[in-house]
Design a protein around this motif. Structure first.
Motif, mmCIF file in Angstrom:
data_model
loop_
_atom_site.group_PDB
_atom_site.id
_atom_site.type_symbol
_atom_site.label_atom_id
_atom_site.label_comp_id
_atom_site.label_asym_id
_atom_site.label_seq_id
_atom_site.Cartn_x
_atom_site.Cartn_y
_atom_site.Cartn_z
ATOM 1 N N UNK A 172 0.799 -1.249 0.000
ATOM 2 C CA UNK A 172 0.000 0.000 0.000
ATOM 3 C C UNK A 172 0.817 1.277 0.000
ATOM 4 N N UNK A 173 1.843 1.363 0.847
ATOM 5 C CA UNK A 173 2.629 2.604 0.906
ATOM 6 C C UNK A 173 3.372 2.861 -0.397
ATOM 7 N N UNK A 176 0.810 4.123 -2.927
ATOM 8 C CA UNK A 176 0.474 5.512 -2.630
ATOM 9 C C UNK A 176 1.544 6.472 -3.154
ATOM 10 N N UNK A 177 2.812 6.100 -2.948
ATOM 11 C CA UNK A 177 3.889 6.954 -3.443
ATOM 12 C C UNK A 177 3.878 7.003 -4.968
ATOM 13 N N UNK A 178 3.729 5.846 -5.598
ATOM 14 C CA UNK A 178 3.749 5.788 -7.062
ATOM 15 C C UNK A 178 2.601 6.595 -7.669
ATOM 16 N N UNK A 179 1.421 6.496 -7.069
ATOM 17 C CA UNK A 179 0.270 7.207 -7.610
ATOM 18 C C UNK A 179 0.403 8.719 -7.433
ATOM 19 N N UNK A 180 1.245 9.128 -6.501
ATOM 20 C CA UNK A 180 1.453 10.572 -6.297
ATOM 21 C C UNK A 180 2.359 11.174 -7.361
ATOM 22 N N UNK A 181 2.981 10.333 -8.165
ATOM 23 C CA UNK A 181 3.912 10.793 -9.198
ATOM 24 C C UNK A 181 3.191 10.863 -10.548
ATOM 25 N N UNK A 182 2.789 12.073 -10.941
ATOM 26 C CA UNK A 182 2.084 12.285 -12.210
ATOM 27 C C UNK A 182 3.097 12.743 -13.258
ATOM 28 N N UNK A 326 10.496 2.071 1.279
ATOM 29 C CA UNK A 326 10.960 0.679 1.353
ATOM 30 C C UNK A 326 11.503 0.355 2.750
ATOM 31 N N UNK A 327 12.236 1.293 3.335
ATOM 32 C CA UNK A 327 12.840 1.032 4.640
ATOM 33 C C UNK A 327 11.761 0.867 5.714
ATOM 34 N N UNK A 328 10.727 1.729 5.675
ATOM 35 C CA UNK A 328 9.661 1.639 6.665
ATOM 36 C C UNK A 328 8.918 0.321 6.553
ATOM 37 N N UNK A 329 8.652 -0.100 5.330
ATOM 38 C CA UNK A 329 7.955 -1.379 5.133
ATOM 39 C C UNK A 329 8.813 -2.535 5.619
ATOM 40 N N UNK A 330 10.123 -2.480 5.376
ATOM 41 C CA UNK A 330 11.025 -3.525 5.849
ATOM 42 C C UNK A 330 11.028 -3.599 7.373
ATOM 43 N N UNK A 331 11.025 -2.426 8.024
ATOM 44 C CA UNK A 331 10.985 -2.400 9.487
ATOM 45 C C UNK A 331 9.685 -3.004 10.009
#
Length: 517
Positions: A172-173, A176-182, A326-331
Motif C-alpha cells: 500500500x505505501x 500511494x507513493x507511485x500514484x502521487x507521481x504524475x 521501502x525502509x519503513x515497510x522492511x521495518x
C-alpha cells in the motif's frame, strides 16, 4: 602441532563493534579492506575465534627447533594482535590421553594425519559439533575436505543479487507513493530526474491493463515492454528523443526487477526443514528466526522486504522519499517476524528477549539468501563406507572416468597403503613400480568399502600418484592453503557459502571439482 587461538586478536568491545574508542578507530583503519567484505560483526567473530592447526608441512624448518614452534612463531609475526602457542605432542598422544583438548577450539584444521587418527579426530569433533577441515597437498593434486554437521548462513553474499522492489506485489505505501507521481504533469527537469522504479511501475500498470493483468514474462514480451518505456522519453523541439538517463536505467533494469517475488527453492527447503518445524530449547537462534519468517510467509504470502534500493539517477528528494518507503515497510515486516519469534521462544522455554531485534532485522534483510549446509556424514563414517553420498560419487566416476574426483579415491587408497605398510607409496626410488600394484589393491579396498566396486580407476592415474612419492610441493601447498584460508573465514564469520564438502584441484589439467563424499 600448532594451536592458534585467533587470526586477528581479541574482540574489540563488549558489544562487538569496531567504532568508538581510538583503539577501535585504529583497528578500523587496519582492517578496512576486510570490513568491507564481512563487516564489523564478521571481524569480531574472527577475532574471537580459536583455531587449531595439526601438523605443519611445506614450510622452512628452523634448525634444532620443533616444527610447530617455528611455524607458530612465523604466524604470529604476520599480525601482532594474534595470540598463539605450539604444542609439542603428537595428535595421537593427545587423542589418547586428553581428547577434550580439541573441544576448546572453534575450528580444527588437520594435515598429514593417518587414517586411524583422522577417524578418531573426526568422530570426536562430529559429536562435539566442531567443524573439521582436512587440507592436503600431494604432488600436483590438492584438496580440502570439510566436515561440519550443520552450518547455517544468513549473509551468503550471492554473486548475482537482484533488488527486492516488489513491483509485481506492490504494498500500500508503495502504491500511494507511485500514484502521487504524475509524470504527465511534470516539467522537463522533474521528468528527467524521476527514479527509474517509478517509471517501471507506471509502464507496468499500463502493460498489465492491456494484457489481462499479466506481467511481461518471456523475451519477446520484455522486449515489447522495453520499447513501450522508450516511447515515453521526451522529445526535443525538432522531434528527436531527449537523452533521459533515468529511462535508459529503467530499460536496463527490466530483466532484474520484474522477476516474480517467489521464495527461492533453497530458502523454501530451509523453511520446510524439520529443525524449523520442531523447535525446542536446544534449537539455535537461526531456527527460531527461520520459523518466524515461515509464519510471516504463511500470513502474508511473501518473504519480508529487504528494505534497500539500488543507486539510480534521480533528484535527491524523491530518491530519499522512495528509500524511506521501502525502509519503513522492511521495518514493519521485521517487527511482525519478531513477534512470531518471541512467541516460539516463550513456547520453547526461552526468554522472549533472548533474540535481539537487530538480529531479526538482519535475517529479514537476507531472507532471500539464507543457506544451509549439512555434510550428511562424518569423515569417519565416510571412511567406513557409511556415507549417504557414495552413490553420487560413484555416478560421477562412472560417467566421467577422467573426473578429478578419481584422485580423492586414490588418496584414500594412499592412506590405506600407509596403514598397511607404514610408508607412503613410491617414497623409495626402487619401489615405485612394485608399489603400483599394492596401491591398486588398496584403492580397490576403498571402493569396496564404499560399495563402488564396479568403478574402474586407470592404472595410469595410480602410477602418477606413486611417482609423487608423498612429495608436498610448496607451490601447491600455497594454492590450497590460500583456498583453505578463505573457507576458514567463511565458516567463522558465517558469511559467504563454504564448500560442501570436498574441493579438489588438479594442477596438471587446471581442473577443479566440488562434490559431496
Amino acid at each position: 602441532m600448532t594451536s592458534t587461538p585467533s587470526p586477528l586478536g581479541r574482540p574489540l568491545t563488549a558489544s562487538g563493534s569496531l567504532p568508538g574508542s581510538p583503539l577501535g578507530a585504529e583497528k578500523t583503519r587496519r582492517y578496512d579492506r576486510q570490513l568491507r567484505l564481512w563487516g564489523d560483526h564478521g571481524q569480531t567473530a574472527l577475532e574471537a575465534a580459536k583455531l587449531c592447526l595439526i601438523h605443519a608441512g611445506a614450510t622452512g624448518k628452523s634448525l634444532g627447533q620443533p616444527r610447530g614452534a617455528a611455524v607458530a612463531q612465523y604466524l604470529l609475526e604476520l599480525n601482532n594482535e594474534v595470540r598463539g602457542d605450539s604444542v609439542d605432542e603428537t595428535p595421537e598422544h593427545i587423542l589418547a590421553h586428553r581428547p577434550d583438548f580439541f573441544k576448546s577450539f572453534t575450528l580444527v584444521v588437520a594435515t598429514d594425519m593417518s587414517e586411524k587418527s583422522l577417524k578418531q579426530l573426526s568422530s570426536l569433533l562430529w559429536q562435539a559439533n566442531i567443524p573439521l577441515m582436512v587440507v592436503r597437498a600431494y604432488g600436483f593434486i590438492s584438496y580440502i575436505r570439510l566436515q561440519v554437521k550443520e552450518h547455517t548462513i544468513v549473509e551468503s553474499h550471492p554473486d548475482n543479487e537482484f533488488p527486492d522492489l516488489r513491483l509485481d506485489q506492490p504494498f500500500p505505501a508503495l502504491i500511494q507513493f507511485m500514484e502521487s507521481q504524475d509524470m504527465k504533469a511534470m516539467d522537463k527537469h522533474e521528468h528527467m530526474h524521476t527514479p527509474y522504479v517509478v517509471i517501471l511501475y507506471k509502464y507496468l500498470q499500463k502493460w498489465k491493463a492491456e494484457h489481462g493483468n499479466q506481467m511481461p514474462i518471456n523475451y519477446k514480451e520484455k522486449k515489447q515492454f522495453k520499447e513501450t518505456i522508450l516511447e515515453g522519453v521526451l522529445k526535443s523541439p525538432d522531434g528527436l528523443p531527449e537523452d533521459e538517463e533515468n529511462f535508459t536505467e529503467a530499460v536496463n533494469a527490466v530483466n532484474t526487477t520484474l522477476i516474480p517475488s517467489k521464495v527461492p527453492d533453497e530458502v523454501q527447503a530451509i523453511l520446510d526443514d524439520d529443525q524449523c518445524m520442531n523447535l525446542n530449547l536446544k534449537s539455535s537462534d537461526f531456527w527460531f528466526i527461520v520459523r518466524g519468517i515461515r509464519d510471516f510467509l504463511e500470513s502474508t504470502g511473501h518473504l519480508p522486504l529487504k528494505g534497500t534500493i539500488p543507486d539510480m539517477f534521480s533528484d535527491s528528494q524523491r530518491y530519499i522519499q522512495l528509500q524511506l518507503v521501502y525502509r519503513k515497510k522492511a521495518d514493519e515486516d521485521a517487527e511482525e517476524v519478531l513477534k512470531y519469534v518471541q512467541i516460539h521462544l516463550e513456547t520453547a522455554g526461552r526468554p522472549a528477549e533472548s533474540i535481539s531485534e537487530a538480529k531479526v532485522k538482519s535475517f529479514c534483510r537476507n531472507a532471500f539468501n539464507l543457506r544451509l549446509i549439512r555434510c550428511g556424514a562424518s569423515i569417519a563414517e565416510e571412511f567406513d563406507g557409511h556415507s549417504p553420498n557414495n552413490q553420487e560419487l560413484g555416478q560421477i566416476l562412472e560417467q566421467d572416468p577422467d573426473s578429478p574426483a578419481i584422485y580423492y579415491v586414490i588418496f584414500r587408497g594412499v592412506d590405506r597403503f600407509y596403514s598397511e605398510h607404514n610408508v607412503l607409496p613410491g617414497v623409495l626410488d626402487d619401489q615405485v613400480e612394485p608399489d603400483i600394484g599394492k596401491l591398486k589393491n588398496c584403492v580397490a579396498k576403498v571402493l569396496a568399502d564404499c560399495h563402488l566396486a564396479s568403478v574402474n580407476i586407470s592404472d595410469d592415474n595410480i602410477h602418477e600418484v606413486c611417482r609423487y612419492g608423498g612429495s608436498e610441493l610448496h607451490a601447491m601447498a600455497s594454492i590450497i592453503g590460500g583456498c583453505a584460508a578463505q573457507e576458514v573465514i567463511k565458516l567463522i564469520t558465517r558469511q559467504y557459502v563454504p564448500i560442501s564438502n570436498l574441493f579438489l584441484y588438479n594442477c596438471m589439467t587446471s581442473q577443479t571439482i566440488t562434490l559431496k563424499v
